[in-house]
Design an enzyme around this catalytic site. Structure first.
Site, mmCIF file in Angstrom:
data_model
loop_
_atom_site.group_PDB
_atom_site.id
_atom_site.type_symbol
_atom_site.label_atom_id
_atom_site.label_comp_id
_atom_site.label_asym_id
_atom_site.label_seq_id
_atom_site.Cartn_x
_atom_site.Cartn_y
_atom_site.Cartn_z
ATOM 1 N N TRP A 135 -30.475 -37.455 -32.962
ATOM 2 C CA TRP A 135 -29.030 -37.327 -32.734
ATOM 3 C C TRP A 135 -28.702 -36.284 -31.697
ATOM 4 O O TRP A 135 -27.823 -36.501 -30.848
ATOM 5 C CB TRP A 135 -28.284 -37.071 -34.045
ATOM 6 C CG TRP A 135 -28.298 -38.281 -34.932
ATOM 7 C CD1 TRP A 135 -28.951 -38.432 -36.110
ATOM 8 C CD2 TRP A 135 -27.660 -39.549 -34.671
ATOM 9 N NE1 TRP A 135 -28.759 -39.707 -36.609
ATOM 10 C CE2 TRP A 135 -27.971 -40.406 -35.747
ATOM 11 C CE3 TRP A 135 -26.869 -40.039 -33.640
ATOM 12 C CZ2 TRP A 135 -27.513 -41.726 -35.819
ATOM 13 C CZ3 TRP A 135 -26.409 -41.358 -33.711
ATOM 14 C CH2 TRP A 135 -26.732 -42.180 -34.785
ATOM 15 N N ASP A 177 -22.831 -30.750 -34.883
ATOM 16 C CA ASP A 177 -22.743 -32.100 -35.443
ATOM 17 C C ASP A 177 -23.269 -32.014 -36.872
ATOM 18 O O ASP A 177 -24.469 -31.895 -37.097
ATOM 19 C CB ASP A 177 -23.594 -33.057 -34.600
ATOM 20 C CG ASP A 177 -23.604 -34.476 -35.155
ATOM 21 O OD1 ASP A 177 -23.029 -34.706 -36.231
ATOM 22 O OD2 ASP A 177 -24.209 -35.348 -34.496
ATOM 23 N N LYS A 179 -21.415 -40.760 -43.919
ATOM 24 C CA LYS A 179 -22.613 -40.233 -44.554
ATOM 25 C C LYS A 179 -22.235 -39.518 -45.858
ATOM 26 O O LYS A 179 -22.664 -39.902 -46.925
ATOM 27 C CB LYS A 179 -23.348 -39.264 -43.623
ATOM 28 C CG LYS A 179 -23.504 -39.761 -42.179
ATOM 29 C CD LYS A 179 -24.546 -40.841 -42.041
ATOM 30 C CE LYS A 179 -24.522 -41.572 -40.708
ATOM 31 N NZ LYS A 179 -24.740 -40.792 -39.516
HETATM 32 C C1 LIG Z 1 -24.660 -41.141 -38.038
HETATM 33 C C2 LIG Z 1 -24.676 -39.968 -37.132
HETATM 34 C C3 LIG Z 1 -23.978 -39.968 -35.916
HETATM 35 C C4 LIG Z 1 -23.316 -41.190 -35.352
HETATM 36 O O1 LIG Z 1 -22.205 -41.534 -36.001
HETATM 37 P P1 LIG Z 1 -21.374 -42.837 -35.594
HETATM 38 O O2 LIG Z 1 -20.234 -42.719 -36.518
HETATM 39 O O3 LIG Z 1 -22.243 -44.021 -35.809
HETATM 40 O O4 LIG Z 1 -20.972 -42.693 -34.172
HETATM 41 C C5 LIG Z 1 -23.995 -38.820 -35.158
HETATM 42 N N1 LIG Z 1 -24.659 -37.722 -35.567
HETATM 43 C C6 LIG Z 1 -25.339 -37.699 -36.716
HETATM 44 C C7 LIG Z 1 -26.076 -36.456 -37.112
HETATM 45 C C8 LIG Z 1 -25.366 -38.816 -37.536
HETATM 46 O O5 LIG Z 1 -26.054 -38.786 -38.690
#
Ligand SMILES: *Cc1c(COP(=O)(O)O)cnc(C)c1O
Length: 360
Positions: A103, A174, A198
């Protein structure tokens, strides 16, 4: 019927109580005669849902008053572009990154479309099995910000410290896959963001927590609907927000408060992770490759020593109601995501199966 436990990395398991409440309120939200999906986002009913969600999230994470909470769209990945646009100002800024997995790698690639990027440290050559020590980070003086992915969902690497490194004064994190799993000192960050699917709620909502002094600096080409100041000034309603997703996220926040908040979640998450890693480490039948101090409490990738047994493992798991254990296609193997909504009984059921399959 056996209990079903869903180990998906995302969209992921939600608390049963939340789903039951949403079902009960589906056709008529609290006597309004409307489903939440049918309400105007500017009506008093939805405004009350929105404000409660904002307030509860602020309370759960102890978000200081000088931070705005935004409920945006576009997912975590869109923020890889939206944050540069909002934070690089008009100059030729550099953004620092620490590359700890899939990511953060995506964030680097996207940010390079808008600014200069500097990979201050990377664990790529080691297969993303650890976090490079801060002493080795080569940060840029005067960088616009330092971006970290504090939980790498695919690689199972978690950063459990707030960097003290100099360089950029603004930290961007993030936290998509571990937000609300543990207390966080929000005041140490400029921006915290995460896709909801998540650990918060359904896909379609992106939570952004941004310090107020970072607002109003977007580059002119920033789409209005993604300009943090514009979104903040309009209480996330410059355009129609993902109303139903915000409603479900709000129910999850209420559920978290009833459980005892993020401190209690952290206690449970430590217990669940310890249980699962102990079973994986018991002998060499299974393998998790991440160095112990950086292992994620939320996403646990693992491999069978004999990968020819992968299909049999997954089929047996499914028979026992243990769903979505297949690893991400980019790394293979297995992955068990054990978010807040995964009860310890689910982890225990997985551990029992791991032991059974290994013939222990
Ligand atoms: C799932 C995830 C994303 C991407 O998210 P989307 O909603 O699919 O754009 C970005 N960063 C992390 C750490 C993730 O687990």
């Amino acid at each position: 019927m056996t209990n079903i436990y869903n180990f998906s990395a995302g969209p992921a398991v939600l608390p049963k109580e939340v789903l039951a409440q949403a079902a009960a309120e589906m056709l008529d939200w609290q006597g309004s005669g409307m489903s939440v999906m049918e309400m105007s986002h500017r009506g008093p009913e939805f405004i009350s849902i929105y404000r409660a969600a904002e307030r509860d999230l602020r309370e759960l994470l102890a978000v200081p008053d000088n931070y705005k909470i935004l409920f945006m769209q576009g997912g975590g990945l869109s923020q890889n572009a939206v944050i540069p646009m909002n934070l690089i100002g008009n100059g030729d800024a550099t953004i620092d990154f620490v590359q700890t997995g899939s990511w953060s790698s995506k964030s680097i690639k996207e940010a390079a479309r808008y600014a200069k990027v500097n990979v201050a440290a990377t664990a790529k050559d080691n297969g993303y099995t650890f976090v490079p020590p801060q002493s080795e980070w080569k940060l840029t003086p005067g960088a616009a910000y330092l971006h970290l992915c504090t939980n790498e969902t695919i690689d199972g690497v978690e950063i459990d410290f707030v960097p003290t490194a100099q360089g950029a004064t603004t930290l961007v994190a993030d936290m998509s896959s571990h937000i609300l799993s543990r207390p966080v000192d929000v005041a140490r960050y400029g921006v915290i963001f995460g896709g909801a699917q998540k650990n918060i709620g359904p896909a379609g909502v992106t939570v952004v927590i941004v310090r107020e002094d970072l607002l109003g600096k977007a580059v002119p080409y920033t789409p209005s609907a993604f300009d943090f100041k514009n979104v903040a000034d309009n209480e996330s309603m410059y355009n129609t927000p993902p109303t139903y997703g915000i409603y479900i996220a709000g129910l999850v926040f209420q559920w978290l408060k009833r459980q005892g908040g993020v401190a209690e979640m952290e206690r449970r998450n430590i217990e669940k992770a310890a249980l699962l890693y102990a079973a994986l480490d018991a002998d060499d039948f299974y393998q998790n490759r991440v160095q112990k101090e950086y292992r994620s409490r939320m996403n646990v990738p693992f491999y069978l020593r004999d990968e020819s047994k992968n299909e049999a493992f997954l089929a047996g798991a499914k028979e026992r109601g243990l769903l979505q254990l297949k690893g991400h296609k980019s790394v293979g193997g297995m992955r068990a995501s054990i978010y807040n909504a995964m009860p310890i009984e689910g982890v225990q059921a997985l551990v029992d199966y791991l032991n059974e399959f290994a013939g222990r």
